[in-house]
Design a protein around this motif. Structure first.
Motif, PDB file in Angstrom:
ATOM      1  N   PRO A 175     -41.185   4.299   0.282  1.00 17.24           N
ATOM      2  CA  PRO A 175     -41.389   3.494  -0.585  1.00 17.24           C
ATOM      3  C   PRO A 175     -39.724   3.737  -1.251  1.00 17.24           C
ATOM      4  CG  PRO A 175     -42.714   5.999  -1.501  1.00 17.24           C
ATOM      5  CD  PRO A 175     -42.082   5.596   0.293  1.00 17.24           C
ATOM      6  N   PHE A 176     -38.791   4.667  -0.219  1.00 13.08           N
ATOM      7  CA  PHE A 176     -37.449   4.841  -0.682  1.00 13.08           C
ATOM      8  C   PHE A 176     -36.612   2.707  -0.276  1.00 13.08           C
ATOM      9  CE2 PHE A 176     -38.051   8.251  -1.110  1.00 13.08           C
ATOM     10  CZ  PHE A 176     -37.775   9.595  -2.570  1.00 13.08           C
ATOM     11  N   TYR A 177     -37.290   2.060   0.778  1.00 11.21           N
ATOM     12  CA  TYR A 177     -36.552   1.281   2.113  1.00 11.21           C
ATOM     13  C   TYR A 177     -36.259   0.170  -0.176  1.00 11.21           C
ATOM     14  CZ  TYR A 177     -38.324   3.055   5.899  1.00 11.21           C
ATOM     15  OH  TYR A 177     -38.384   3.764   6.950  1.00 11.21           O
ATOM     16  N   TRP A 178     -37.419  -0.235  -0.857  1.00 14.38           N
ATOM     17  CA  TRP A 178     -36.607  -1.019  -1.316  1.00 14.38           C
ATOM     18  C   TRP A 178     -35.368  -0.303  -2.163  1.00 14.38           C
ATOM     19  CZ3 TRP A 178     -37.399  -5.902  -2.908  1.00 14.38           C
ATOM     20  CH2 TRP A 178     -37.154  -5.971  -3.676  1.00 14.38           C
ATOM     21  N   LEU A 179     -35.423   0.727  -2.942  1.00 14.37           N
ATOM     22  CA  LEU A 179     -34.235   1.087  -2.979  1.00 14.37           C
ATOM     23  C   LEU A 179     -32.480   0.465  -2.006  1.00 14.37           C
ATOM     24  CD1 LEU A 179     -32.626   2.471  -5.502  1.00 14.37           C
ATOM     25  CD2 LEU A 179     -32.868   4.855  -3.944  1.00 14.37           C
ATOM     26  N   GLY A 180     -33.124   0.462  -1.257  1.00 13.20           N
ATOM     27  CA  GLY A 180     -32.111   0.385  -0.133  1.00 13.20           C
ATOM     28  C   GLY A 180     -31.797  -1.214   0.393  1.00 13.20           C
ATOM     29  N   TYR A 181     -32.688  -1.105  -0.167  1.00 12.88           N
ATOM     30  CA  TYR A 181     -31.995  -2.784   0.131  1.00 12.88           C
ATOM     31  C   TYR A 181     -31.585  -3.912  -1.133  1.00 12.88           C
ATOM     32  CZ  TYR A 181     -33.256  -7.590  -0.114  1.00 12.88           C
ATOM     33  OH  TYR A 181     -32.847  -9.470  -0.358  1.00 12.88           O
ATOM     34  N   LYS A 182     -32.155  -3.343  -2.664  1.00 11.71           N
ATOM     35  CA  LYS A 182     -31.459  -3.919  -3.548  1.00 11.71           C
ATOM     36  C   LYS A 182     -29.902  -3.107  -4.018  1.00 11.71           C
ATOM     37  CE  LYS A 182     -33.883  -5.926  -6.609  1.00 11.71           C
ATOM     38  NZ  LYS A 182     -33.597  -7.499  -6.736  1.00 11.71           N
ATOM     39  N   ARG A 183     -29.595  -1.702  -3.792  1.00  8.30           N
ATOM     40  CA  ARG A 183     -28.568  -1.238  -3.937  1.00  8.30           C
ATOM     41  C   ARG A 183     -27.185  -0.887  -2.464  1.00  8.30           C
ATOM     42  NH1 ARG A 183     -29.044  -1.289  -9.593  1.00  8.30           N
ATOM     43  NH2 ARG A 183     -30.670   0.235 -10.542  1.00  8.30           N
ATOM     44  N   THR A 224     -31.853   2.168   7.830  1.00  7.07           N
ATOM     45  CA  THR A 224     -32.543   2.882   7.968  1.00  7.07           C
ATOM     46  C   THR A 224     -34.239   2.826   8.872  1.00  7.07           C
ATOM     47  OG1 THR A 224     -30.484   3.220   6.415  1.00  7.07           O
ATOM     48  CG2 THR A 224     -33.646   4.503   6.261  1.00  7.07           C
ATOM     49  N   PHE A 225     -34.329   1.993   8.695  1.00 10.74           N
ATOM     50  CA  PHE A 225     -36.033   1.828   9.167  1.00 10.74           C
ATOM     51  C   PHE A 225     -36.306   1.892  10.368  1.00 10.74           C
ATOM     52  CE2 PHE A 225     -39.691  -0.813  10.869  1.00 10.74           C
ATOM     53  CZ  PHE A 225     -41.153  -0.302  10.046  1.00 10.74           C
ATOM     54  N   ILE A 226     -34.983   1.436  11.562  1.00 12.28           N
ATOM     55  CA  ILE A 226     -35.243   1.766  12.544  1.00 12.28           C
ATOM     56  C   ILE A 226     -34.829   2.660  13.328  1.00 12.28           C
ATOM     57  CG2 ILE A 226     -33.318   1.643  14.741  1.00 12.28           C
ATOM     58  CD1 ILE A 226     -33.257  -1.515  13.709  1.00 12.28           C
ATOM     59  N   ALA A 253     -26.567   3.259   8.278  1.00 13.30           N
ATOM     60  CA  ALA A 253     -27.995   3.982   8.359  1.00 13.30           C
ATOM     61  C   ALA A 253     -28.279   5.570   7.477  1.00 13.30           C
ATOM     62  CB  ALA A 253     -28.508   4.312   9.806  1.00 13.30           C
ATOM     63  N   SER A 254     -29.467   6.068   7.652  1.00  9.94           N
ATOM     64  CA  SER A 254     -29.811   6.730   6.897  1.00  9.94           C
ATOM     65  C   SER A 254     -31.641   7.382   7.522  1.00  9.94           C
ATOM     66  CB  SER A 254     -29.994   7.426   5.660  1.00  9.94           C
ATOM     67  OG  SER A 254     -31.101   7.025   5.233  1.00  9.94           O
ATOM     68  N   ILE A 311     -30.946   7.962   0.934  1.00  8.91           N
ATOM     69  CA  ILE A 311     -30.574   6.850   0.392  1.00  8.91           C
ATOM     70  C   ILE A 311     -29.599   6.749  -1.527  1.00  8.91           C
ATOM     71  CG2 ILE A 311     -31.518   4.264  -0.466  1.00  8.91           C
ATOM     72  CD1 ILE A 311     -33.182   4.708   1.494  1.00  8.91           C
ATOM     73  N   LEU A 312     -31.204   7.542  -1.711  1.00  8.98           N
ATOM     74  CA  LEU A 312     -30.282   8.003  -2.958  1.00  8.98           C
ATOM     75  C   LEU A 312     -28.736   8.193  -3.116  1.00  8.98           C
ATOM     76  CD1 LEU A 312     -30.994   7.700  -6.228  1.00  8.98           C
ATOM     77  CD2 LEU A 312     -32.047  10.110  -5.949  1.00  8.98           C
ATOM     78  N   ALA A 313     -28.354   9.366  -2.828  1.00 12.34           N
ATOM     79  CA  ALA A 313     -27.563   9.995  -2.432  1.00 12.34           C
ATOM     80  C   ALA A 313     -26.414   9.219  -1.726  1.00 12.34           C
ATOM     81  CB  ALA A 313     -27.721  11.540  -1.184  1.00 12.34           C
TER      82      ALA A 313
END
Length: 200
Positions: free
Chosen positions: A65-73, A82-84, A130-131, A137-139
């Protein structure tokens, strides 16, 4: 001439490989001692203890669920890296026990070693854009927008997760686990500053 503030592809590759390997080693220590930890990794650990599914499977799932936030933000490049990184930890973690085992590992030393290894892993990943997903990602997003340190955001989330862990694990296991998580977040909070390290 290459911009000295920008990492090359090779530099990014070695940074991400180092980060994911050290993170996987940290998980090996964690699971050997039966500890828990914070962030999405902690959630994955708790779920793996409670089910027949492995840490790797849960770690990959809870990060989705967090990849979308990573992409958008933060951006596509960050999300891909990050996915890798998450995928590499998912693959490396179950392989390491084939080559590494512990005959004797004191829980306090293990907690501190986990903290240093995982802190170094996250520092490497952060510095190469990356994270390990999830709360990381949120942090990072909060740090980019407000200046509030990524390590402190993660520490607050960890405190909530450990409150739940006290109902699932014995008291001393959670105390040792909290020591490890504290070391991780202090390493990040003290060392990861955008004004000191600006390469991406």
């Amino acid at each position: 001439m290459t911009d000295p503030k920008t990492h090359s592809l090779i530099e990014d590759a070695q940074g991400i490989l180092f980060g994911t390997f050290m993170a996987s080693f940290g998980v090996l220590i964690l699971t050997h001692l039966g500890f828990v930890t914070g962030q999405t990794a902690g959630l994955a650990i708790i779920l793996s203890y409670a089910t027949n599914w492995s840490f790797s499977a849960w770690f990959f799932i809870v990060n989705l669920p967090f990849y979308w936030l990573g992409y958008k933000r933060i951006g596509l490049r960050f999300m891909i890296k990050t996915f890798i990184a998450v995928a590499l930890v998912t693959v490396i973690t179950p392989i390491l026990p084939m080559f590494i085992s512990f005959e004797n590992l004191n829980p306090i030393v293990g907690a501190i070693l986990f903290g240093f290894c995982t802190g170094a892993a996250l520092m490497a990943l952060f510095r190469h854009g990356a994270s390990l997903g999830g709360i990381g990602i949120l942090a990072l997003y909060i740090q980019e927008k407000t200046g509030f340190r990524a390590g402190w955001t993660q520490l607050l989330f960890d405190a909530a997760l450990f409150s739940v862990a006290f109902g699932l694990r014995d008291f001393m296991t959670v105390v040792y686990s909290f020591l490890g998580a504290l070391v991780v977040n202090l390493v990040i909070a003290i060392n990861h500053r955008k004004d000191r390290y600006i390469a991406t």
